[in-house]
Write an enzyme that holds these catalytic residues in place. Structure first.
Site, PDB file in Angstrom:
ATOM      1  CE  LYS A   1      35.724  56.535 -41.971  1.00 60.55           C
ATOM      2  NZ  LYS A   1      35.844  57.970 -42.211  1.00 60.55           N
TER       3      LYS A   1
ATOM      4  CB  THR B   1      34.833  59.385 -32.521  1.00 64.37           C
ATOM      5  OG1 THR B   1      35.829  60.381 -32.747  1.00 64.37           O
ATOM      6  CG2 THR B   1      34.299  59.505 -31.105  1.00 64.37           C
TER       7      THR B   1
ATOM      8  NE  ARG C   1      42.122  55.030 -42.798  1.00 69.44           N
ATOM      9  CZ  ARG C   1      41.789  56.174 -43.388  1.00 69.44           C
ATOM     10  NH1 ARG C   1      42.371  56.538 -44.507  1.00 69.44           N
ATOM     11  NH2 ARG C   1      40.875  56.954 -42.858  1.00 69.44           N
TER      12      ARG C   1
ATOM     13  CE  LYS D   1      40.186  63.106 -41.973  1.00 67.99           C
ATOM     14  NZ  LYS D   1      40.556  62.364 -40.769  1.00 67.99           N
TER      15      LYS D   1
ATOM     16  CB  ALA E   1      39.506  56.357 -48.621  1.00 66.76           C
TER      17      ALA E   1
ATOM     18  CG  PHE F   1      37.644  60.228 -47.271  1.00 63.79           C
ATOM     19  CD1 PHE F   1      37.647  61.320 -46.424  1.00 63.79           C
ATOM     20  CD2 PHE F   1      38.789  59.987 -48.034  1.00 63.79           C
ATOM     21  CE1 PHE F   1      38.741  62.171 -46.336  1.00 63.79           C
ATOM     22  CE2 PHE F   1      39.887  60.833 -47.956  1.00 63.79           C
ATOM     23  CZ  PHE F   1      39.864  61.917 -47.113  1.00 63.79           C
TER      24      PHE F   1
ATOM     25  CG  PHE G   1      27.935  66.747 -33.224  1.00 65.79           C
ATOM     26  CD1 PHE G   1      29.047  67.587 -33.302  1.00 65.79           C
ATOM     27  CD2 PHE G   1      27.999  65.522 -33.864  1.00 65.79           C
ATOM     28  CE1 PHE G   1      30.180  67.204 -33.998  1.00 65.79           C
ATOM     29  CE2 PHE G   1      29.124  65.135 -34.568  1.00 65.79           C
ATOM     30  CZ  PHE G   1      30.226  65.969 -34.630  1.00 65.79           C
TER      31      PHE G   1
ATOM     32  CD1 TRP H   1      34.289  63.497 -29.423  1.00 67.98           C
ATOM     33  CD2 TRP H   1      33.318  64.425 -27.631  1.00 67.98           C
ATOM     34  NE1 TRP H   1      35.049  64.579 -29.060  1.00 67.98           N
ATOM     35  CE2 TRP H   1      34.485  65.169 -27.962  1.00 67.98           C
ATOM     36  CE3 TRP H   1      32.562  64.841 -26.540  1.00 67.98           C
ATOM     37  CZ2 TRP H   1      34.884  66.294 -27.237  1.00 67.98           C
ATOM     38  CZ3 TRP H   1      32.958  65.949 -25.807  1.00 67.98           C
ATOM     39  CH2 TRP H   1      34.112  66.662 -26.161  1.00 67.98           C
TER      40      TRP H   1
END
Length: 556
Positions: A72, A74, A95, A106, A274, A302, A382, A410
């Site tokens: 998210k 990215t 954030r 994470k 979140a 999230f 991906f 990415w």
């Protein structure tokens, strides 16, 4: 060999921060530099920006997260870069990462690949010290509260009914429940206590929803920290320390300015989770970005059922602006997990699992449309995605009649998000009819029911005896007209993290309600959600190192 995120970041040249500020129309005397590549915008600078008109607001959210990853942040960064490549003036508002996840499982939260914010290592570690200031402010309240009791307890605080915990910005399960004040009388009053992670502190929520220093002070004064022997609430204002706590947060409240790999200006400020708070960056940073750019791209933590819902039902009430478009990030990998595949089986093509997992994305799309907002789905590609899987997901989205874009930010940075950017710009020009999920005048049970049935897909809510008693008390105290902030697992629409996909007809148990009067919402704790996470068997910290020149490795 594919470079790691930190290798890409370290190889990317940075512009001096004054150049980035100028790009956003912020004068050099309106920023306070933290070295060459980080700065805070001054309150005078914020006041100057306030004179400008708002630009468009784009909210990036996602499907229900899985260990497969969604990307998210990215996509948020890549979309901001793509908008600038198209000739628009865009800014990003994110954030700040917490050291807990960075050192845990994470990892960092500065984007990935060629869609990152820089300096990546600083942002993921101590940055400008905001989280340390919040930690100190929180613990100063705890120290002053305990000192008040030790020095005579003029407010008649019941030590058994202290609800204010100390915090630390790390995952430390050992501190969840402790006993403090042991030893002789000079060591204080013995009592049960505990620590939360810093991002779970109400100080963090207040920090992110405050609109000025005066507003911050007023919000801090409202924070309930304990109850008296006759069960009346005791606030920070009652302790007469709101001014001192505001002083500790004075500099932290100024939004942080950094840059992406491509030189897009980015505000990174505040970082509530979140799943236990509202999961959005600060109102001040978002407002500043809206004034400084034609398009502001921000994200909520999230999935759309958590950060997305809270952005729309909590943050927009303080921001006084709703998104002009919402982007929902999805990946083939994550949808296959929602369709029943184990993480170890994701490399193999599996159209059946993908189609089954689409139910999760489908519900998130419908949920955002409930708010009357345009939706664009970003398929975050991906390398393991097959052409057949991409085609299957595309067919499902065409049938759903929702705008979508295959993104490759990415690998390609902004260039990989140009199609997404064009479709998002078009979406912001559509007419919207924004509406809240519930009215503030609804009762606490009615508001919780709206979230559980309209967003989660649940059928009913069970309230513990404690929660039922609390609702009666909150009604008596006049607190029932506040928004609800659900504390729930991020891994499922339900309060059971094992129920993936789009479960229906379940019951959600509300075990406790916590008044967050400074933040201006009531937290509803569900299931076994914890406000102090633990570390995994092999924390990310095991892979980190630093050489004699100060170059960090292993951070991701």
């Amino acid at each position: 060999m594919v470079k790691s995120d930190i290798e890409i970041a370290q190889a990317s040249p940075m512009r001096v921060i004054t150049e980035i500020a100028a790009k956003a129309g912020i004068a050099s005397d309106a920023i306070e530099q933290y070295g060459n590549y980080k700065a805070k915008i001054t309150f005078a600078g914020l006041n100057e920006l306030e004179k400008r008109d708002d630009g468009k607001l784009i909210l990036v959210t996602a499907i229900t997260p899985t260990p497969a990853g969604e990307g998210k942040s990215t996509v948020t960064i890549g979309l901001g870069d793509a908008l600038n490549q198209l000739g628009h003036q865009a800014m990003i508002a994110l954030r700040e990462p917490s050291l807990g996840p960075v050192m845990g499982v994470k990892g960092g939260a500065a984007g990935g690949g060629y869609a990152q914010v820089l300096p990546m290592e600083d942002i993921n570690l101590h940055f400008t010290g905001d989280l340390h200031a919040i930690t100190t402010a929180n613990n100063a309240i705890a120290a002053l509260l305990d000192n008040h009791i030790h020095q005579g307890n003029d407010l008649n605080i019941d030590p058994r009914r202290i609800i204010w915990k100390r915090v630390v910005d790390l995952n430390d399960r050992q501190l969840r429940q402790i006993i403090g004040g042991l030893g002789s009388p000079v060591n204080g009053v013995p009592r049960e206590d505990g620590f939360d992670i810093t991002v779970a502190s109400e100080i963090m929520a207040v920090f992110c929803l405050a609109t000025s220093l005066d507003n911050l002070k007023a919000r801090l004064a409202k924070i309930v920290v304990a109850y008296t022997y006759i069960r009346e609430p005791v606030t920070v204002g009652d302790l007469e320390i709101a001014g001192a706590i505001t002083a500790l947060l004075k500099d932290a409240l100024k939004p942080n300015l950094v840059q992406t790999i491509e030189g897009t200006p980015a505000f990174i400020h505040g970082g509530p989770f979140a799943n236990i708070a509202h999961g959005c960056n600060s109102v001040l940073a978002t407002k500043a970005a809206l004034k400084a750019a034609d398009f502001t791209v921000t994200e909520a933590g999230f999935g759309a059922d958590l950060g997305g819902e809270k952005f729309l039902d909590i943050k927009t009430r303080e921001l006084a602006k709703h998104p002009d478009a919402v982007v929902i990030v999805a990946t083939v990998r994550a949808l296959k997990m929602h369709g029943g595949l184990a993480k170890t089986d994701l490399e193999a093509e599996n159209i059946t699992a993908l189609q089954a997992g689409f139910a999760n994305l489908n519900r998130h799309i419908d949920n955002i449309k409930q708010y009357g907002l345009p939706v664009v789905v970003a398929i975050n590609e991906f390398v393991t995605d097959t052409a057949a899987e991409i085609q299957a997901l595309t067919d499902l989205l065409v049938t759903k009649q929702v705008t979508f874009s295959l993104t490759q930010v990415w690998a390609k940075g902004g260039a990989g998000g140009l199609d997404l950017a064009e479709k998002v710009v078009a979406a912001t020009r559509q007419a919207s009819d924004f509406n809240y999920l519930y009215a503030l005048t609804d009762s606490i049970p009615e508001k919780i029911k709206a979230i559980v049935t309209k967003i989660y897909g649940g059928a009913s809510i069970s309230f513990s005896k404690k929660a039922q008693t609390q609702m009666t008390v909150f009604e008596k105290q006049g607190w029932s007209n506040l928004p609800i902030c659900m504390a729930k697992t991020q891994y499922s629409f339900s309060d059971d993290q094992t129920l993936l996909g789009a479960p229906e007809g379940f019951d959600i148990t509300i075990r406790e309600l916590v008044p967050k009067l400074g933040a201006g919402f009531i937290v509803a704790l569900t299931g076994d959600i914890m406000t102090m996470p633990g570390l995994p068997k092999k924390p990310a910290a095991l892979n980190m190192d630093v050489d004699n020149l100060g170059n960090i490795s292993g951070l991701f």
